[in-house]
Scaffold this motif. Structure first.
Motif, PDB file in Angstrom:
ATOM      1  N   ARG A  70       0.705  -1.321   0.095  1.00  0.00           N
ATOM      2  CA  ARG A  70       0.055   0.048  -0.054  1.00  0.00           C
ATOM      3  C   ARG A  70       0.897   1.262   0.177  1.00  0.00           C
ATOM      4  NH1 ARG A  70      -4.052  -0.063   4.893  1.00  0.00           N
ATOM      5  NH2 ARG A  70      -5.049   1.499   3.759  1.00  0.00           N
ATOM      6  N   PRO A  71       0.654   2.178  -0.968  1.00  0.00           N
ATOM      7  CA  PRO A  71       1.402   3.304  -0.740  1.00  0.00           C
ATOM      8  C   PRO A  71       1.132   4.212   0.349  1.00  0.00           C
ATOM      9  CG  PRO A  71       0.356   3.066  -3.096  1.00  0.00           C
ATOM     10  CD  PRO A  71      -0.158   2.203  -2.076  1.00  0.00           C
ATOM     11  N   LEU A  72       2.078   4.598   1.126  1.00  0.00           N
ATOM     12  CA  LEU A  72       2.026   5.077   2.269  1.00  0.00           C
ATOM     13  C   LEU A  72       1.444   6.688   1.966  1.00  0.00           C
ATOM     14  CD1 LEU A  72       5.185   4.380   4.391  1.00  0.00           C
ATOM     15  CD2 LEU A  72       2.893   3.621   4.661  1.00  0.00           C
ATOM     16  N   ALA A  73       1.713   7.268   0.819  1.00  0.00           N
ATOM     17  CA  ALA A  73       1.293   8.683   0.529  1.00  0.00           C
ATOM     18  C   ALA A  73      -0.210   8.725   0.300  1.00  0.00           C
ATOM     19  CB  ALA A  73       2.125   9.316  -0.781  1.00  0.00           C
ATOM     20  N   ALA A  74      -0.970   7.541  -0.018  1.00  0.00           N
ATOM     21  CA  ALA A  74      -2.146   7.603  -0.448  1.00  0.00           C
ATOM     22  C   ALA A  74      -3.067   7.287   0.914  1.00  0.00           C
ATOM     23  CB  ALA A  74      -2.508   6.418  -1.511  1.00  0.00           C
ATOM     24  N   LEU A  75      -2.731   6.882   1.906  1.00  0.00           N
ATOM     25  CA  LEU A  75      -3.239   6.673   3.399  1.00  0.00           C
ATOM     26  C   LEU A  75      -3.831   7.970   3.812  1.00  0.00           C
ATOM     27  CD1 LEU A  75      -0.880   3.897   4.851  1.00  0.00           C
ATOM     28  CD2 LEU A  75      -3.034   3.700   3.277  1.00  0.00           C
ATOM     29  N   ASP A  76      -5.038   7.765   4.372  1.00  0.00           N
ATOM     30  CA  ASP A  76      -5.715   8.850   4.994  1.00  0.00           C
ATOM     31  C   ASP A  76      -4.760   9.049   6.406  1.00  0.00           C
ATOM     32  OD1 ASP A  76      -6.879   7.460   6.828  1.00  0.00           O
ATOM     33  OD2 ASP A  76      -8.527   7.285   5.625  1.00  0.00           O
ATOM     34  N   ALA A  77      -5.170  10.055   7.267  1.00  0.00           N
ATOM     35  CA  ALA A  77      -4.418  10.316   8.675  1.00  0.00           C
ATOM     36  C   ALA A  77      -4.673   9.118   9.385  1.00  0.00           C
ATOM     37  CB  ALA A  77      -4.997  11.574   9.283  1.00  0.00           C
ATOM     38  N   GLY A  78      -5.992   8.520   9.458  1.00  0.00           N
ATOM     39  CA  GLY A  78      -5.978   7.499  10.413  1.00  0.00           C
ATOM     40  C   GLY A  78      -5.359   5.962  10.056  1.00  0.00           C
ATOM     41  N   ALA A  79      -5.356   5.789   8.601  1.00  0.00           N
ATOM     42  CA  ALA A  79      -4.857   4.741   8.067  1.00  0.00           C
ATOM     43  C   ALA A  79      -3.170   4.805   8.308  1.00  0.00           C
ATOM     44  CB  ALA A  79      -5.020   4.462   6.613  1.00  0.00           C
ATOM     45  N   LEU A  80      -2.570   6.046   8.179  1.00  0.00           N
ATOM     46  CA  LEU A  80      -1.376   6.280   8.246  1.00  0.00           C
ATOM     47  C   LEU A  80      -0.864   6.073   9.709  1.00  0.00           C
ATOM     48  CD1 LEU A  80       1.494   6.855   7.138  1.00  0.00           C
ATOM     49  CD2 LEU A  80       1.063   9.490   7.327  1.00  0.00           C
ATOM     50  N   ARG A  81      -1.727   6.442  10.641  1.00  0.00           N
ATOM     51  CA  ARG A  81      -1.238   6.303  12.078  1.00  0.00           C
ATOM     52  C   ARG A  81      -1.179   4.976  12.514  1.00  0.00           C
ATOM     53  NH1 ARG A  81      -2.575   9.745  16.358  1.00  0.00           N
ATOM     54  NH2 ARG A  81      -2.976   8.854  18.347  1.00  0.00           N
ATOM     55  N   ARG A  82      -2.396   3.874  11.584  1.00  0.00           N
ATOM     56  CA  ARG A  82      -2.202   2.545  12.112  1.00  0.00           C
ATOM     57  C   ARG A  82      -1.150   1.991  11.401  1.00  0.00           C
ATOM     58  NH1 ARG A  82      -7.613   3.686  11.182  1.00  0.00           N
ATOM     59  NH2 ARG A  82      -7.616   3.047   9.053  1.00  0.00           N
ATOM     60  N   ALA A  83      -0.803   2.333  10.171  1.00  0.00           N
ATOM     61  CA  ALA A  83       0.488   1.824   9.697  1.00  0.00           C
ATOM     62  C   ALA A  83       1.786   1.954  10.497  1.00  0.00           C
ATOM     63  CB  ALA A  83       0.568   2.345   8.037  1.00  0.00           C
ATOM     64  N   ARG A  84       1.706   3.332  11.161  1.00  0.00           N
ATOM     65  CA  ARG A  84       3.015   3.651  11.667  1.00  0.00           C
ATOM     66  C   ARG A  84       3.120   2.741  13.162  1.00  0.00           C
ATOM     67  NH1 ARG A  84       2.860   9.695  10.590  1.00  0.00           N
ATOM     68  NH2 ARG A  84       4.364   9.712   8.986  1.00  0.00           N
ATOM     69  N   ARG A  85       2.082   2.021  13.463  1.00  0.00           N
ATOM     70  CA  ARG A  85       2.498   0.833  14.517  1.00  0.00           C
ATOM     71  C   ARG A  85       3.239   0.144  14.183  1.00  0.00           C
ATOM     72  NH1 ARG A  85      -3.534  -0.690  16.479  1.00  0.00           N
ATOM     73  NH2 ARG A  85      -2.314  -2.617  17.096  1.00  0.00           N
ATOM     74  N   GLU A  86       3.593  -0.341  12.989  1.00  0.00           N
ATOM     75  CA  GLU A  86       4.356  -1.331  12.260  1.00  0.00           C
ATOM     76  C   GLU A  86       5.563  -0.787  11.748  1.00  0.00           C
ATOM     77  OE1 GLU A  86       2.629  -5.107  10.653  1.00  0.00           O
ATOM     78  OE2 GLU A  86       1.034  -3.616   9.998  1.00  0.00           O
ATOM     79  N   LEU A  87       5.856   0.655  11.840  1.00  0.00           N
ATOM     80  CA  LEU A  87       7.024   1.374  11.481  1.00  0.00           C
ATOM     81  C   LEU A  87       7.513   1.996  12.457  1.00  0.00           C
ATOM     82  CD1 LEU A  87       5.244   2.462   8.063  1.00  0.00           C
ATOM     83  CD2 LEU A  87       6.905   0.623   8.254  1.00  0.00           C
ATOM     84  N   GLN A  88       8.770   1.771  13.060  1.00  0.00           N
ATOM     85  CA  GLN A  88       9.422   2.484  14.230  1.00  0.00           C
ATOM     86  C   GLN A  88      10.861   2.756  13.990  1.00  0.00           C
ATOM     87  OE1 GLN A  88       7.837   3.316  17.085  1.00  0.00           O
ATOM     88  NE2 GLN A  88       5.961   2.771  16.237  1.00  0.00           N
ATOM     89  N   MET A  89      11.334   3.603  14.597  1.00  0.00           N
ATOM     90  CA  MET A  89      12.595   4.131  14.284  1.00  0.00           C
ATOM     91  C   MET A  89      13.396   3.982  15.719  1.00  0.00           C
ATOM     92  SD  MET A  89      13.799   7.413  11.906  1.00  0.00           S
ATOM     93  CE  MET A  89      15.345   7.359  11.348  1.00  0.00           C
ATOM     94  N   VAL A  90      14.576   3.636  15.775  1.00  0.00           N
ATOM     95  CA  VAL A  90      15.603   3.838  16.876  1.00  0.00           C
ATOM     96  C   VAL A  90      16.657   5.066  16.263  1.00  0.00           C
ATOM     97  CG1 VAL A  90      17.198   3.032  18.245  1.00  0.00           C
ATOM     98  CG2 VAL A  90      15.465   1.539  17.319  1.00  0.00           C
ATOM     99  N   PHE A  91      16.765   5.833  17.065  1.00  0.00           N
ATOM    100  CA  PHE A  91      17.654   7.322  16.493  1.00  0.00           C
ATOM    101  C   PHE A  91      18.987   7.110  17.197  1.00  0.00           C
ATOM    102  CE2 PHE A  91      13.103   8.365  16.893  1.00  0.00           C
ATOM    103  CZ  PHE A  91      12.932   9.122  15.655  1.00  0.00           C
ATOM    104  N   GLN A  92      19.733   7.980  16.503  1.00  0.00           N
ATOM    105  CA  GLN A  92      21.106   7.829  16.608  1.00  0.00           C
ATOM    106  C   GLN A  92      21.230   8.372  18.041  1.00  0.00           C
ATOM    107  OE1 GLN A  92      23.227  10.477  13.759  1.00  0.00           O
ATOM    108  NE2 GLN A  92      25.125  10.081  14.728  1.00  0.00           N
ATOM    109  N   ASP A  93      21.093   9.653  18.573  1.00  0.00           N
ATOM    110  CA  ASP A  93      21.414  10.149  20.104  1.00  0.00           C
ATOM    111  C   ASP A  93      20.280   9.831  20.789  1.00  0.00           C
ATOM    112  OD1 ASP A  93      21.990  11.616  22.035  1.00  0.00           O
ATOM    113  OD2 ASP A  93      22.298  13.347  21.047  1.00  0.00           O
ATOM    114  N   PRO A  94      20.538   8.692  21.664  1.00  0.00           N
ATOM    115  CA  PRO A  94      19.551   8.312  22.707  1.00  0.00           C
ATOM    116  C   PRO A  94      19.125   9.312  23.732  1.00  0.00           C
ATOM    117  CG  PRO A  94      21.630   7.069  23.192  1.00  0.00           C
ATOM    118  CD  PRO A  94      21.672   7.929  21.868  1.00  0.00           C
ATOM    119  N   ALA A  95      20.221  10.407  23.899  1.00  0.00           N
ATOM    120  CA  ALA A  95      19.988  11.247  24.899  1.00  0.00           C
ATOM    121  C   ALA A  95      18.767  12.198  24.325  1.00  0.00           C
ATOM    122  CB  ALA A  95      21.126  12.102  25.386  1.00  0.00           C
TER     123      ALA A  95
END
Length: 343
Positions: A89-114
């Motif tokens: 599914r193209p992420l750009a085509a998702l509405d705000a609610g669907a993108l929010r639900r998709a983001r549950r499965e898409l996470q990030m660990v950042f470079q600077d933990p502080a």
């Protein structure tokens, strides 16, 4: 029941994530009034795929666009052009609610933990926040979920009430990883998760990421400078330079037989890493000479040509595309006009 024609051929699972022609532009601002003074194409037409359970290592010098690409794949930064598809599914085509639900499965660990943790929030609150935001589980059960997440990343419950400044760098990064795991993601972008840590801690975090991948079936985009760690964790490797991919391939094939002069230079510059081989001309492939060109004004044609000992007139006139030279391993591709000649 087996078909009379024999068992059906096994097919590879569909990609978890696909990027096609992704571009990211940043407006360059200068002066006390921060007026626009140009555009930087941080990502310049990148296409890649990630299979379920795979780790793709992304390497390149600082300023090559790795972090911008990672953020664009999660739509934390909207691509200027191109398309990112998650589970088809193209992420750009998702509405705000669907993108929010998709983001549950898409996470990030950042470079600077502080910097990634709110200094006013305890560890318990930081890890619980994704559960509250997405409404995951009964509120009464969330404290136990937080404790389980901490234990999974190697932290005891005694850390629940502590604040980020009371933790070491490695402990803060473990909290960041626990927070990323809270929503049971399928894909985690780890954006140089060890570069801000002491060398003695880096291997522990990489081993933790490897263990989590095995136990949870995670898919990673692992962005890093340390080629030894990339080789340890990754299944495939992509090399990025000034917004473009210049080489991609299976881990061992790329490390054993690098095809692009830039990849060879990165390996030569790595501590205690011998140069894989010599060019046919007998010239030892050295670390990149000179500074990285201005990302706002990259060289024409091949973006490595101003530092490449093998550059010819063609390299300045024609931008090379990723291709598979004859005799290379399956999936091994390079963007170099002279890969066969210097290999």
């Amino acid at each position: 029941m087996v078909s009379p024609d024999g068992p059906a051929p096994q097919r590879d699972p569909p990609p978890l994530l696909e990027a096609e022609g992704v571009e990211v532009e940043h407006v360059l601002r200068r002066g006390p009034l921060r007026r626009p003074a140009g555009v930087i194409r941080a990502v310049a037409g990148v296409s890649l795929t990630l299979a379920p359970g795979e780790t793709l290592g992304l390497v390149g010098e600082s300023g090559s666009g790795k972090s911008s690409l990672g953020r664009a794949l999660l739509h934390l930064e909207t691509p200027t052009a191109g398309e990112v598809r998650f589970r088809g599914r193209p992420l750009a085509a998702l509405d705000a609610g669907a993108l929010r639900r998709a983001r549950r499965e898409l996470q990030m660990v950042f470079q600077d933990p502080a910097a990634a943790l709110n200094p006013r929030h305890t560890v318990a609150r930081a890890v619980r926040e994704p559960l509250d935001v997405h409404g995951l589980g009964a509120p009464s059960g969330r404290p136990e979920r937080v404790r389980a997440l901490l234990q999974r990343v190697g932290l005891e419950p005694e850390y629940l009430g502590r604040y980020p400044h009371e933790l070491s760098g490695g402990q803060r990064q473990r909290v960041g990883i626990a927070r990323a795991l809270a929503t049971d993601p399928a894909l985690v972008v780890a954006d140089e998760p060890i570069s801000a840590l002491d060398v003695s801690i880096q291997a522990q975090i990489v081993n933790l990421l490897a263990d989590l991948r095995e136990s949870l079936g995670l898919t990673y985009l692992f962005i890093a400078h340390d080629l030894a760690m990339v080789r340890h964790l990754s299944d495939r490797v992509a090399v990025m330079l000034l917004g473009k991919l210049v080489e991609t391939g299976p881990r061992e094939a790329l490390f054993r037989t690098p095809l692009h002069p830039y990849t060879r230079a990165l390996l030569a510059a790595a501590p205690r890493r011998p140069v894989p081989d010599r060019a046919r001309s007998g010239v030892l492939v050295a670390a990149p000479t000179g500074d990285l060109p201005d990302p706002a004004d990259p060289p024409s044609g091949c973006r490595y040509r101003t530092r490449c000992p093998f550059a010819t007139e063609r390299c300045g006139l024609e931008a090379p595309e990723l291709r598979a030279p004859a005799g290379t391993a399956a999936g091994h591709r390079v963007a170099c006009h002279h890969a066969e000649e210097i290999g």
